[in-house]
Scaffold this motif. Structure first.
Motif, PDB file in Angstrom:
ATOM      1  N   GLN A  10       0.958  -1.172  -0.120  1.00  0.00           N
ATOM      2  CA  GLN A  10      -0.042  -0.026   0.078  1.00  0.00           C
ATOM      3  C   GLN A  10       0.813   1.185   0.046  1.00  0.00           C
ATOM      4  O   GLN A  10       1.854   1.345   0.838  1.00  0.00           O
ATOM      5  N   LEU A  11       0.553   2.157  -0.801  1.00  0.00           N
ATOM      6  CA  LEU A  11       1.342   3.451  -1.044  1.00  0.00           C
ATOM      7  C   LEU A  11       0.300   4.592  -0.713  1.00  0.00           C
ATOM      8  O   LEU A  11      -0.617   4.701  -1.234  1.00  0.00           O
ATOM      9  N   LEU A  12       0.778   5.730   0.213  1.00  0.00           N
ATOM     10  CA  LEU A  12       0.038   6.661   0.370  1.00  0.00           C
ATOM     11  C   LEU A  12       0.722   7.867   0.274  1.00  0.00           C
ATOM     12  O   LEU A  12       1.759   8.054   0.976  1.00  0.00           O
ATOM     13  N   GLU A  13       0.140   8.785  -0.293  1.00  0.00           N
ATOM     14  CA  GLU A  13       0.948  10.042  -0.816  1.00  0.00           C
ATOM     15  C   GLU A  13       0.418  11.274   0.191  1.00  0.00           C
ATOM     16  O   GLU A  13      -0.724  11.284   0.507  1.00  0.00           O
ATOM     17  N   SER A  14       1.387  12.035   0.375  1.00  0.00           N
ATOM     18  CA  SER A  14       0.743  13.299   1.035  1.00  0.00           C
ATOM     19  C   SER A  14       1.894  14.484   0.403  1.00  0.00           C
ATOM     20  O   SER A  14       2.858  14.202  -0.022  1.00  0.00           O
ATOM     21  N   GLY A  15       1.483  15.660   1.035  1.00  0.00           N
ATOM     22  CA  GLY A  15       2.113  16.907   0.644  1.00  0.00           C
ATOM     23  C   GLY A  15       1.690  17.670  -0.358  1.00  0.00           C
ATOM     24  O   GLY A  15       2.461  18.826  -0.666  1.00  0.00           O
ATOM     25  N   GLY A  16       0.742  17.056  -1.287  1.00  0.00           N
ATOM     26  CA  GLY A  16       0.384  17.972  -2.412  1.00  0.00           C
ATOM     27  C   GLY A  16      -0.419  19.474  -1.794  1.00  0.00           C
ATOM     28  O   GLY A  16      -0.546  19.501  -0.853  1.00  0.00           O
ATOM     29  N   VAL A  36      14.286  -0.134 -14.394  1.00  0.00           N
ATOM     30  CA  VAL A  36      13.854  -0.598 -15.682  1.00  0.00           C
ATOM     31  C   VAL A  36      12.369  -0.452 -15.647  1.00  0.00           C
ATOM     32  O   VAL A  36      11.622   0.333 -16.254  1.00  0.00           O
ATOM     33  N   ARG A  37      11.802  -1.437 -14.718  1.00  0.00           N
ATOM     34  CA  ARG A  37      10.397  -1.464 -14.575  1.00  0.00           C
ATOM     35  C   ARG A  37       9.507  -0.201 -14.323  1.00  0.00           C
ATOM     36  O   ARG A  37       8.608   0.187 -14.830  1.00  0.00           O
ATOM     37  N   VAL A  38      10.198   0.357 -13.253  1.00  0.00           N
ATOM     38  CA  VAL A  38       9.385   1.647 -12.658  1.00  0.00           C
ATOM     39  C   VAL A  38       9.473   2.737 -13.536  1.00  0.00           C
ATOM     40  O   VAL A  38       8.749   3.691 -13.385  1.00  0.00           O
ATOM     41  N   GLY A  39      10.395   2.738 -14.760  1.00  0.00           N
ATOM     42  CA  GLY A  39      10.298   3.847 -15.728  1.00  0.00           C
ATOM     43  C   GLY A  39       9.136   3.910 -16.546  1.00  0.00           C
ATOM     44  O   GLY A  39       8.922   4.999 -17.418  1.00  0.00           O
ATOM     45  N   THR A  40       8.347   2.904 -16.726  1.00  0.00           N
ATOM     46  CA  THR A  40       7.094   2.966 -17.258  1.00  0.00           C
ATOM     47  C   THR A  40       6.013   2.674 -16.814  1.00  0.00           C
ATOM     48  O   THR A  40       5.964   1.670 -15.846  1.00  0.00           O
ATOM     49  N   PRO A  41       4.683   3.094 -17.198  1.00  0.00           N
ATOM     50  CA  PRO A  41       3.527   2.872 -16.220  1.00  0.00           C
ATOM     51  C   PRO A  41       3.227   1.197 -16.194  1.00  0.00           C
ATOM     52  O   PRO A  41       2.836   0.794 -15.339  1.00  0.00           O
ATOM     53  N   GLY A  42       3.495   0.603 -17.287  1.00  0.00           N
ATOM     54  CA  GLY A  42       3.013  -0.740 -17.672  1.00  0.00           C
ATOM     55  C   GLY A  42       4.042  -1.582 -16.611  1.00  0.00           C
ATOM     56  O   GLY A  42       3.734  -2.792 -16.431  1.00  0.00           O
ATOM     57  N   GLY A  43       5.260  -1.099 -16.012  1.00  0.00           N
ATOM     58  CA  GLY A  43       6.169  -1.903 -15.308  1.00  0.00           C
ATOM     59  C   GLY A  43       5.920  -1.845 -13.929  1.00  0.00           C
ATOM     60  O   GLY A  43       6.499  -2.363 -13.203  1.00  0.00           O
ATOM     61  N   VAL A  44       5.092  -0.661 -13.529  1.00  0.00           N
ATOM     62  CA  VAL A  44       4.674  -0.575 -11.938  1.00  0.00           C
ATOM     63  C   VAL A  44       3.997  -1.524 -11.526  1.00  0.00           C
ATOM     64  O   VAL A  44       3.045  -2.103 -12.149  1.00  0.00           O
ATOM     65  N   ASP A  45       4.390  -2.263 -10.271  1.00  0.00           N
ATOM     66  CA  ASP A  45       3.435  -3.142  -9.774  1.00  0.00           C
ATOM     67  C   ASP A  45       2.268  -2.554  -8.745  1.00  0.00           C
ATOM     68  O   ASP A  45       1.465  -3.232  -8.536  1.00  0.00           O
ATOM     69  N   TYR A  46       2.837  -1.410  -8.123  1.00  0.00           N
ATOM     70  CA  TYR A  46       1.706  -0.934  -7.142  1.00  0.00           C
ATOM     71  C   TYR A  46       1.881   0.605  -7.357  1.00  0.00           C
ATOM     72  O   TYR A  46       2.805   1.240  -7.559  1.00  0.00           O
ATOM     73  N   TRP A  47       0.496   1.196  -7.088  1.00  0.00           N
ATOM     74  CA  TRP A  47       0.219   2.675  -7.386  1.00  0.00           C
ATOM     75  C   TRP A  47      -0.485   3.112  -6.029  1.00  0.00           C
ATOM     76  O   TRP A  47      -1.105   2.367  -5.638  1.00  0.00           O
ATOM     77  N   GLY A  48      -0.092   4.374  -5.800  1.00  0.00           N
ATOM     78  CA  GLY A  48      -0.869   5.163  -4.840  1.00  0.00           C
ATOM     79  C   GLY A  48      -1.947   5.499  -5.419  1.00  0.00           C
ATOM     80  O   GLY A  48      -2.231   5.455  -6.626  1.00  0.00           O
ATOM     81  N   LYS A  49      -3.059   6.310  -4.447  1.00  0.00           N
ATOM     82  CA  LYS A  49      -3.914   6.866  -5.101  1.00  0.00           C
ATOM     83  C   LYS A  49      -3.872   7.835  -5.887  1.00  0.00           C
ATOM     84  O   LYS A  49      -4.776   8.434  -6.752  1.00  0.00           O
ATOM     85  N   GLY A  50      -2.815   8.721  -5.492  1.00  0.00           N
ATOM     86  CA  GLY A  50      -2.521  10.257  -6.194  1.00  0.00           C
ATOM     87  C   GLY A  50      -2.795  11.294  -5.382  1.00  0.00           C
ATOM     88  O   GLY A  50      -3.870  11.191  -4.528  1.00  0.00           O
ATOM     89  N   ILE A  51      -1.983  12.218  -5.545  1.00  0.00           N
ATOM     90  CA  ILE A  51      -2.167  13.717  -4.902  1.00  0.00           C
ATOM     91  C   ILE A  51      -2.119  14.621  -5.731  1.00  0.00           C
ATOM     92  O   ILE A  51      -1.327  14.785  -6.760  1.00  0.00           O
TER      93      ILE A  51
END
Length: 124
Positions: free
Chosen positions: A3-9, A103-118
């Protein structure tokens, strides 16, 4: 699961600074590379920055190079994105990302987990 939780926006004037943070929880050992993406209205999600587990290897998109800096605090399972000299074109929803390699984190398709966004809004 991770789980990823963003803050600070928030809202900032052009030329100002913000620091985004992302705290990871769960099976964090499975994804040692962290990154940030952003998506502006009507545009595709784009890579912003990434950092490896040890923090010694980083990558920044050309559009933010020299203005944004990614860092991490492994003791707190947290990654930061310091954004200086912000411009209105930096306005977007910023997403924290986790993957198994730089390498994988450089493209959206390679990401395994996303935060909800801020949301970051830069006014002119």
């Amino acid at each position: 699961q991770v789980q990823l939780l963003e803050s600070g926006g928030g809202l900032v004037q052009a030329g100002g600074s913000l620091r985004l943070s992302c705290t990871a929880s769960g099976r964090t050992f499975s994804t040692d590379t962290m990154g940030w993406f952003r998506q502006a209205p009507g545009k595709e999600r784009e890579f912003v920055a990434a950092i490896n587990l040890g923090g010694g290897l980083t990558s920044h998109a050309d559009s933010v190079k020299g203005r944004f800096t990614i860092s991490r605090d492994n003791a707190k399972n947290t990654v930061h994105l310091l954004m200086n000299s912000l411009k209105p074109k930096d306005t977007a929803v910023y997403y924290c990302a986790a993957a198994t390699s730089m390498v994988r984190v450089g493209t959206p398709g390679g990401v395994d987990y996303w935060g909800k966004g801020i949301l970051v809004t830069v006014s002119s």
